[in-house]
Structures are given as structure tokens and as C-alpha cells.
Enzyme design. Structure first.
Site, PDB file in Angstrom:
ATOM      1  N   HIS A  77      55.646  44.131  39.592  1.00  0.00           N
ATOM      2  CA  HIS A  77      55.095  45.486  39.758  1.00  0.00           C
ATOM      3  C   HIS A  77      55.185  45.968  41.203  1.00  0.00           C
ATOM      4  CE1 HIS A  77      50.616  44.589  40.955  1.00  0.00           C
ATOM      5  NE2 HIS A  77      51.464  43.799  41.590  1.00  0.00           N
ATOM      6  N   ASP A  96      63.021  32.557  49.324  1.00  0.00           N
ATOM      7  CA  ASP A  96      63.188  33.996  49.219  1.00  0.00           C
ATOM      8  C   ASP A  96      63.709  34.288  47.821  1.00  0.00           C
ATOM      9  OD1 ASP A  96      63.984  36.620  49.270  1.00  0.00           O
ATOM     10  OD2 ASP A  96      65.037  36.498  51.184  1.00  0.00           O
ATOM     11  N   GLU A 152      52.011  40.328  33.708  1.00  0.00           N
ATOM     12  CA  GLU A 152      51.890  41.648  34.308  1.00  0.00           C
ATOM     13  C   GLU A 152      51.106  42.572  33.386  1.00  0.00           C
ATOM     14  OE1 GLU A 152      53.152  43.045  37.134  1.00  0.00           O
ATOM     15  OE2 GLU A 152      54.719  41.692  37.858  1.00  0.00           O
ATOM     16  N   TYR A 211      40.289  41.009  42.390  1.00  0.00           N
ATOM     17  CA  TYR A 211      40.841  41.755  41.259  1.00  0.00           C
ATOM     18  C   TYR A 211      41.125  40.826  40.075  1.00  0.00           C
ATOM     19  CZ  TYR A 211      44.546  43.996  38.479  1.00  0.00           C
ATOM     20  OH  TYR A 211      45.309  44.474  37.452  1.00  0.00           O
ATOM     21  N   GLY A 245      56.903  33.318  43.983  1.00  0.00           N
ATOM     22  CA  GLY A 245      56.051  34.297  44.656  1.00  0.00           C
ATOM     23  C   GLY A 245      54.589  34.050  44.349  1.00  0.00           C
ATOM     24  N   ASP A 290      56.322  28.358  40.212  1.00  0.00           N
ATOM     25  CA  ASP A 290      55.537  29.587  40.394  1.00  0.00           C
ATOM     26  C   ASP A 290      56.216  30.394  41.496  1.00  0.00           C
ATOM     27  OD1 ASP A 290      53.672  31.566  40.611  1.00  0.00           O
ATOM     28  OD2 ASP A 290      51.952  30.255  40.912  1.00  0.00           O
ATOM     29  N   ASP A 299      57.010  30.587  47.901  1.00  0.00           N
ATOM     30  CA  ASP A 299      56.681  31.856  48.551  1.00  0.00           C
ATOM     31  C   ASP A 299      57.278  31.835  49.950  1.00  0.00           C
ATOM     32  OD1 ASP A 299      55.369  34.374  49.271  1.00  0.00           O
ATOM     33  OD2 ASP A 299      54.071  33.961  47.571  1.00  0.00           O
ATOM     34  N   ASN A 302      44.637  39.656  50.597  1.00  0.00           N
ATOM     35  CA  ASN A 302      44.560  38.470  49.736  1.00  0.00           C
ATOM     36  C   ASN A 302      43.192  38.367  49.065  1.00  0.00           C
ATOM     37  OD1 ASN A 302      47.184  37.579  50.160  1.00  0.00           O
ATOM     38  ND2 ASN A 302      46.623  36.380  51.958  1.00  0.00           N
ATOM     39  N   GLU A 334      53.453  50.194  37.679  1.00  0.00           N
ATOM     40  CA  GLU A 334      53.028  49.433  36.515  1.00  0.00           C
ATOM     41  C   GLU A 334      53.835  49.962  35.338  1.00  0.00           C
ATOM     42  OE1 GLU A 334      50.910  46.905  36.675  1.00  0.00           O
ATOM     43  OE2 GLU A 334      50.571  47.266  38.823  1.00  0.00           O
ATOM     44  N   HIS A 355      53.675  36.068  38.488  1.00  0.00           N
ATOM     45  CA  HIS A 355      52.377  36.702  38.253  1.00  0.00           C
ATOM     46  C   HIS A 355      52.207  37.863  39.225  1.00  0.00           C
ATOM     47  CE1 HIS A 355      47.747  36.168  37.594  1.00  0.00           C
ATOM     48  NE2 HIS A 355      48.196  37.374  37.295  1.00  0.00           N
ATOM     49  N   SER A 356      52.167  39.064  38.683  1.00  0.00           N
ATOM     50  CA  SER A 356      51.960  40.279  39.483  1.00  0.00           C
ATOM     51  C   SER A 356      52.948  40.345  40.646  1.00  0.00           C
ATOM     52  CB  SER A 356      50.515  40.339  40.003  1.00  0.00           C
ATOM     53  OG  SER A 356      49.604  40.424  38.935  1.00  0.00           O
TER      54      SER A 356
END
Length: 412
Positions: free
Chosen positions: A327, A307, A356, A226, A261, A259, A286, A220, A383, A323-324
Site C-alpha cells: 500500500h 532491497d 493488506e 495501529y 520489508g 518476511d 529490511d 514506528n 489502499e 505486511h502493509s
């Protein structure tokens, strides 16, 4: 499998290994560096990245293949191990507290490390720009030294060691064994081979590996580091949030953003701070163990265990946001995730926002290409290029819109 024969090919003269790779580019690259340097000195912040890329191109042009080989095979792997060792010893924290350099003997006395061993490691790390060598067996700090005193950043090293490096190391073996085909199953990929485990990446990350009890938290922190400093989707020059607010329903039960995940709510926290008067509720979804680990959350955000393989319980929200997330999964699983969202959307009203990477056809950045390979080895995912995004999203029977760096899917 076909093996390409080399016996009939003309011999390559070994002198090529000790000759600069592209010296003919030197003059052009020098001019580019000067141009970007002037622009940066005049306040053009974008020129910094151009300067970095041009400087890297200059190194690649003037470095001999032999030097490149030794940098990859010797310098970089040993630097990674040395940095993790110094993180564990607390060397970065010690040097970050003072502008005065310290001797290896002083650092060894504080940490309990063998002086000779510590000196050998720090000498190499100084050559790699991690420390500043100020004298014989004496070192001071620079920006990287100080940054690696912060846990949010130094967690990257034990994290990558604990969940990625062994998978990368066995990639050639896995590919050879599987006839050089991309992995498509997270339970049969370089990750499971490299770590000798039956658990897929995220299960392994969250408690299935007793040797790395802090791995989930370290991961995390790595993701947080990142994303820091990157353009935010909610800023005016990225995505026109105002167009979402206009026409949004304002009832007490109406939801503005889900939002999906969303981890610990970093995006929604930022959204509330930048758009405090947005109508409707903000829902963070989440897994339960992720939500239970949240230390603080803006009261405007409501957590909901969910889920994303299952039916989306929030119907007709203005925005469904990922968001991300995609991928991390292959196309088949992505379709399952997206189909649940599309089914919950109100035609002509709901929007699906996907934040992404889009890997360009040419001139891709090394961060995107390296992350693509990490997705391959750890998750049997990737990606995606623009064409791959089109292919994935077109299967949803939705209208795909692209404008600059923003992507939306609106249900037809």
C-alpha cells in the site's frame, strides 16, 4: 478543464443548513442501537463495533449541516493541536498517575505553562472527550487520557504533524494544479509540496528532516499502535498456517518464511510465539538502518539486509510474506517488488502471503478510506479495492486465490 456552472440551477434554501440531515432515520437507528447494546451486554464482542457505527450514524442523522461544518472546521483541528500541546507539556502523564482530579493551577505549576492558556486548551479538550471536567478549571482522566500517557500512542500526534498534515492541507491545491488526477510519483505529490522538500516520504522520515529528529521512531510507534488488537494472520480463524507447515521442507538450510520489508520483526516474533515448532528458518528482510535499530529479536529469526527492488536472494522458501508493504507504492513499483518474489518461488511449493486492507465496494470503514487518502498525499499510493488487487496481481501471471479475508498468490 471543465467548470460546472451553477447560475442556472435552482436556489438552495439556507434553512437546510440548520435542519437535521436525516431525522427520518431516528427511530430505526434507535432500535438498532438498543439491539446492539443488548447483544454487547450479553457478551457479544462484535456488537461493540456495530454499536459504534450505528451511534455515529445517529449523530450524522441528527446533526445539522451547520453543526457538522463547525465540528470539522473548528472543533477537530483545534483539538488535534491542543492534544499535541498537552503531550508536550506532560499533562497526560500527570493525570494518568492518579484518580484524583487536578486543577489547572496545579497543572500549570508543575508544567510551567501559563494558567489561563492551559485552562483554555483543557476546557476545549474536555468538550471533545479527552479529559473529564470535574469542576471549574478542574480535570480528571478517562481511558483516552490514560492511553495518551503512553509514548507508543501519543507519538501519533507529533508524527502526523511532522509527516502528514501539511500534505493533507495542500491536497486541494495539488489536485487543482494537476487537473484533478491522482498523484503517481512520490517525488511529485502533495507531500513534497506541503513540506517543500525534494525527498520522498521514507527518506524524509529517516533523517532528511532536521526539524523532526524523532520522526522515524514516532512513525514506528504509530504503526505499532495501529496494528495492536487487529486480527493476526497467523491465528487459526484467519489463515490456515497448518497447511503451510504440512509438506514444508525440514532441512537445515530450508527457509519457512521470508518476511519482506518486515521492519523490526514484529510479525515474526509473534509467529515464533504462536508456532514455535515450525520447520525451517525464519528470515527478516529490511533496509540496513531499520535492522540496525532493532533492540531485541528472537534468536530463531535471522535478519538480512535486502532491497526488495533487487533479486530475492532466498530461493524456494515456503512462504514469502508482505505486511502493509504494497500500500506504500503505486502499481508499477508493486509489480517490481512482486516480480522479484515470484521469480524466487518454487512452483507448486512456495506461497506469497499478502496482508493488506481490501477496501469494500460499499460500506467501507472510515479507517480504510482515511488511510487511503493518507497514502495518496504522502506516497502517491493507495489502499486497494478487491478489483484493484485482482488487476495488480493478475499481471504477475500467477494464480490468485481468495478465501474470506486471506489472499495468497501461488506461482503457476
Amino acid at each position: 478543464m471543465t467548470v460546472i456552472g451553477l447560475s442556472n440551477r435552482p436556489a438552495i434554501h439556507p434553512q437546510v443548513a440548520t435542519t437535521p440531515s436525516a431525522p427520518e432515520k431516528l427511530v430505526h437507528l434507535q432500535k438498532e442501537i438498543e439491539s446492539h447494546s443488548q447483544a454487547y451486554r450479553k457478551g457479544n464482542a462484535d456488537a461493540r463495533l456495530k454499536l459504534l457505527e450505528t451511534a455515529r450514524s445517529l449523530v450524522q442523522a441528527m446533526e445539522t449541516p451547520q453543526e457538522t461544518m463547525l465540528r470539522y472546521c473548528w472543533a477537530q483541528p483545534t483539538a488535534f493541536a491542543g492534544i499535541e500541546t498537552c503531550i508536550d507539556l506532560g499533562i497526560f502523564c500527570i493525570l494518568a498517575q492518579t484518580d484524583k482530579p487536578k486543577t489547572v493551577a496545579e497543572l500549570a505549576a508543575i508544567t510551567g505553562a501559563e494558567p489561563e492558556l492551559l485552562g483554555r486548551i483543557m476546557k476545549h479538550l474536555a468538550t471533545m472527550g479527552v479529559f473529564v471536567e470535574t469542576g471549574m478549571d478542574e480535570y480528571g482522566r478517562n481511558g483516552l487520557t490514560t492511553t495518551l500517557a503512553i509514548k507508543r500512542y501519543n507519538d501519533a500526534w507529533p508524527c502526523i504533524n511532522g509527516c502528514t498534515l501539511p500534505a493533507i492541507n495542500v491536497l486541494p491545491t495539488w489536485l487543482k494544479k494537476n487537473n484533478y488526477r491522482s498523484p503517481t510519483n512520490g517525488t511529485d505529490c502533495p507531500f513534497t509540496l506541503g513540506f517543500k522538500t525534494e525527498y520522498p516520504f521514507f527518506e524524509f522520515l529517516n533523517g532528511k528532516n532536521p526539524d523532526y529528529p524523532e520522526l522515524g521512531a514516532q512513525f514506528n510507534n504509530l504503526m505499532s499502535a495501529y496494528h495492536q488488537g487487529r486480527p493476526s494472520w497467523m491465528d487459526g480463524n484467519f489463515y490456515p498456517v497448518q497447511t503451510l507447515i504440512e509438506g514444508a521442507k525440514t532441512g537445515e538450510e530450508d527457509v519457512f518464511i521470508v518476511d519482506v520489508g518486515g521492519n523490526k520483526g514484529h510479525d515474526l516474533d509473534e509467529f515464533v510465539s504462536k508456532w514455535p515448532n515450525t520447520p525451517g528458518r525464519l528470515i527478516l528482510q529490511d533496509q540496513p538502518h531499520v535492522l540496525n535499530d532493532i533492540k531485541s529479536l528472537n534468536p530463531a529469526i535471522k535478519p538480512m539486509a535486502h532491497d526488495f527492488y533487487q533479486e530475492q536472494p532466498i530461493k524456494g522458501a515456503r512462504v514469502y510474506f508482505l505486511h502493509s508493504v504494497l500500500h506504500d507504492w503505486n502499481d508499477e513499483i508493486c509489480q517490481k517488488i512482486l516480480s522479484q518474489l515470484v521469480a524466487a518461488m518454487t512452483p507448486g511449493y512456495s506461497k506469497l502471503l499478502i496482508n493488506e486492507n481490501v477496501v469494500p465496494n460499499t460500506g467501507a470503514h472510515w479507517q480504510a478510506t482515511s488511510l487511503d487518502l493518507i497514502m495518496m498525499v504522502d506516497l502517491a499510493a493507495k489502499e486497494r479495492t478487491e478489483q484493484q488487487w485482482h488487476k495488480l496481481l493478475s499481471r504477475l501471471g500467477s494464480e490468485l486465490l481468495k478465501s474470506g479475508r486471506r489472499w495468497t498468490v501461488s506461482r503457476a
